[in-house]
Design an enzyme around this catalytic site. Structure first.
Site, PDB file in Angstrom:
ATOM      1  N   GLU A  70     -42.469  17.607  15.839  1.00 24.99           N
ATOM      2  CA  GLU A  70     -40.969  18.012  16.561  1.00 24.99           C
ATOM      3  C   GLU A  70     -41.220  17.281  17.948  1.00 24.99           C
ATOM      4  O   GLU A  70     -40.005  16.978  19.142  1.00 24.99           O
ATOM      5  CB  GLU A  70     -41.903  19.363  16.731  1.00 24.99           C
ATOM      6  CG  GLU A  70     -40.876  20.408  17.712  1.00 24.99           C
ATOM      7  CD  GLU A  70     -39.673  20.558  17.216  1.00 24.99           C
ATOM      8  OE1 GLU A  70     -38.153  21.415  18.363  1.00 24.99           O
ATOM      9  OE2 GLU A  70     -38.341  19.621  15.966  1.00 24.99           O
ATOM     10  N   HIS A  73     -39.568  14.104  18.370  1.00 26.21           N
ATOM     11  CA  HIS A  73     -37.804  13.897  18.190  1.00 26.21           C
ATOM     12  C   HIS A  73     -37.822  14.509  20.000  1.00 26.21           C
ATOM     13  O   HIS A  73     -36.958  14.023  20.221  1.00 26.21           O
ATOM     14  CB  HIS A  73     -37.871  15.459  17.263  1.00 26.21           C
ATOM     15  CG  HIS A  73     -36.066  15.263  17.578  1.00 26.21           C
ATOM     16  ND1 HIS A  73     -35.905  15.999  17.252  1.00 26.21           N
ATOM     17  CD2 HIS A  73     -35.509  14.513  17.457  1.00 26.21           C
ATOM     18  CE1 HIS A  73     -34.138  16.647  17.689  1.00 26.21           C
ATOM     19  NE2 HIS A  73     -34.554  15.509  17.685  1.00 26.21           N
ATOM     20  N   HIS A 134     -26.989  21.698  15.991  1.00 25.68           N
ATOM     21  CA  HIS A 134     -27.624  20.679  16.325  1.00 25.68           C
ATOM     22  C   HIS A 134     -26.885  19.115  15.962  1.00 25.68           C
ATOM     23  O   HIS A 134     -27.230  18.263  16.525  1.00 25.68           O
ATOM     24  CB  HIS A 134     -28.963  21.408  16.649  1.00 25.68           C
ATOM     25  CG  HIS A 134     -29.752  20.573  17.616  1.00 25.68           C
ATOM     26  ND1 HIS A 134     -29.576  20.039  18.768  1.00 25.68           N
ATOM     27  CD2 HIS A 134     -30.853  19.952  17.267  1.00 25.68           C
ATOM     28  CE1 HIS A 134     -30.551  19.141  19.179  1.00 25.68           C
ATOM     29  NE2 HIS A 134     -31.392  19.295  18.601  1.00 25.68           N
ATOM     30  N   HIS A 237     -20.395  19.978  -1.338  1.00 27.60           N
ATOM     31  CA  HIS A 237     -20.620  19.718  -0.499  1.00 27.60           C
ATOM     32  C   HIS A 237     -21.114  18.118  -1.269  1.00 27.60           C
ATOM     33  O   HIS A 237     -20.759  17.288  -1.285  1.00 27.60           O
ATOM     34  CB  HIS A 237     -22.469  19.087  -0.336  1.00 27.60           C
ATOM     35  CG  HIS A 237     -23.028  17.939   0.244  1.00 27.60           C
ATOM     36  ND1 HIS A 237     -22.263  17.245   1.716  1.00 27.60           N
ATOM     37  CD2 HIS A 237     -23.855  17.625   0.821  1.00 27.60           C
ATOM     38  CE1 HIS A 237     -22.881  16.018   1.592  1.00 27.60           C
ATOM     39  NE2 HIS A 237     -24.158  16.223   1.802  1.00 27.60           N
ATOM     40  N   HIS A 297     -29.900   8.984   4.157  1.00 25.57           N
ATOM     41  CA  HIS A 297     -29.093   9.899   3.680  1.00 25.57           C
ATOM     42  C   HIS A 297     -28.688   9.684   4.694  1.00 25.57           C
ATOM     43  O   HIS A 297     -27.180   9.553   5.676  1.00 25.57           O
ATOM     44  CB  HIS A 297     -28.967  10.667   2.619  1.00 25.57           C
ATOM     45  CG  HIS A 297     -28.091  11.038   1.930  1.00 25.57           C
ATOM     46  ND1 HIS A 297     -26.775  10.540   1.746  1.00 25.57           N
ATOM     47  CD2 HIS A 297     -27.540  12.053   1.867  1.00 25.57           C
ATOM     48  CE1 HIS A 297     -26.163  10.784   1.273  1.00 25.57           C
ATOM     49  NE2 HIS A 297     -26.448  12.252   1.609  1.00 25.57           N
TER      50      HIS A 297
END
Length: 324
Positions: A70, A73, A134, A237, A297
């Site tokens: 975290e 990032h 986000h 999706h 992906h």
């Protein structure tokens, strides 16, 4: 500004990859506060600091590996924010007719809002709407930085006259990215374990209303929807992936058919990235969401967006117009 835009573009791509890695390793709440980590600028290391952190957040004891995922990032995202701030300052201080101003300022506003979304992701315990927002915000920052680079590289080209077919491809792709973000934010990536269709009588269990609602919950980590709702997200999706594949494939084939204003490299790159993305999506299902494949992906989705922006930019016909 051009060099800084290139650096920021590369950094934004890294931030998207790190964001996906953080989400897929269940580290979104690795630090339960914001912007620090258990009240520190970094992950608590010393025994007394760890003990104090565990006492302050008894429901979220320190898990160093998740906390570092975290915080790394956040460090990269913070650096990107500073770079975009520098771009906006340069645009304001060194104003020139050929240099864009509105776009750098819009980017600055966007990255500030993106930081707020990052904070709300933590303080609202991974609320799916915020998590998806986000994700989309990160892709939007990446796209705007690429447009800024293109405008700096070719300052005499304007936004007017963008062909609808290519622009429509961007819209289709953004919708598909949003569907993927919603699926991921609700931990529905493995709701269907068979390919090409879902297991059993899946069509009888579809629940669109529930799938695209936000059920009340104290914490959204690992999802709050039932299986039928997650399965619906996954199916939608997949359907979106089919629509996106055929639409972008049609764009590429049309361009290969002889459009003189576009480099022949562009549609070939589009087809290559498109097939790679489809292969990664199938691999996620067949191999039960391997971490590397799932992160890739996300990364290739970002590449697809950049390729579509590049193609749309090449197709623009108006010159010497607005430089806002």
């Amino acid at each position: 500004m051009k060099k800084l835009a290139v650096f920021s573009l590369a950094l934004a791509f890294v931030v998207i990859i790190l964001g996906a890695y953080t989400r897929l390793t269940d580290a979104g709440l690795g630090c339960p506060d914001w912007p620090g980590c258990y009240g520190h600028i970094g992950v608590p290391q010393q025994a007394e600091h760890v003990a104090a952190a565990n006492a302050a957040f008894p429901d979220r004891p320190v898990e160093a590996h998740k906390a570092w995922n975290e915080m790394i990032h956040r460090y990269f995202a913070g650096t990107l924010g500073l770079c975009i701030l520098a771009i906006a300052i340069i645009a304001l201080v060194k104003r020139e007719p050929s240099r864009p101003l509105k776009l750098p300022l819009a980017l600055l506003g966007l990255v500030i809002f993106q930081a707020a979304l990052g904070m709300w992701t933590v303080t609202l315990n991974l609320l799916p709407v915020v998590v998806m927002g986000h994700l989309l915000g990160g892709f939007t920052v990446l796209a705007c930085l690429f447009v800024l680079y293109l405008r700096l590289a070719d300052p005499h080209r304007s936004y007017a006259g963008l062909p609808l077919l290519a622009a429509g491809g961007i819209v289709v792709l953004i919708v598909q990215i949003a569907l993927g973000g919603w699926t991921s934010a609700n931990y529905a990536a493995l709701a269907c374990t068979e390919f090409p269709v879902c297991e059993g009588q899946w069509w009888s269990r579809l629940d669109f209303g529930g799938a695209y609602s936000v059920p009340p919950a104290d914490n959204y980590e690992f999802g709050a929807h039932d299986y039928a709702e997650r399965m619906t997200m996954h199916i939608v999706h997949r359907i979106g992936a089919v629509v996106t594949f055929f639409y972008l494939g049609f764009v590429a084939l049309r361009l290969l058919g002889g459009h003189s204003r576009v480099s022949k490299t562009a549609p070939v790159v589009l087809l290559a990235v498109l097939f790679l993305q489809v292969g990664l999506g199938i691999s996620n299902v067949v191999f039960s969401l391997p971490l590397f494949v799932a992160v890739a992906h996300n990364a290739v989705a970002a590449c697809l967006l950049l390729v579509m922006i590049w193609i749309t930019w090449q197709l623009s016909q108006a010159h010497g117009g607005s430089h806002g």
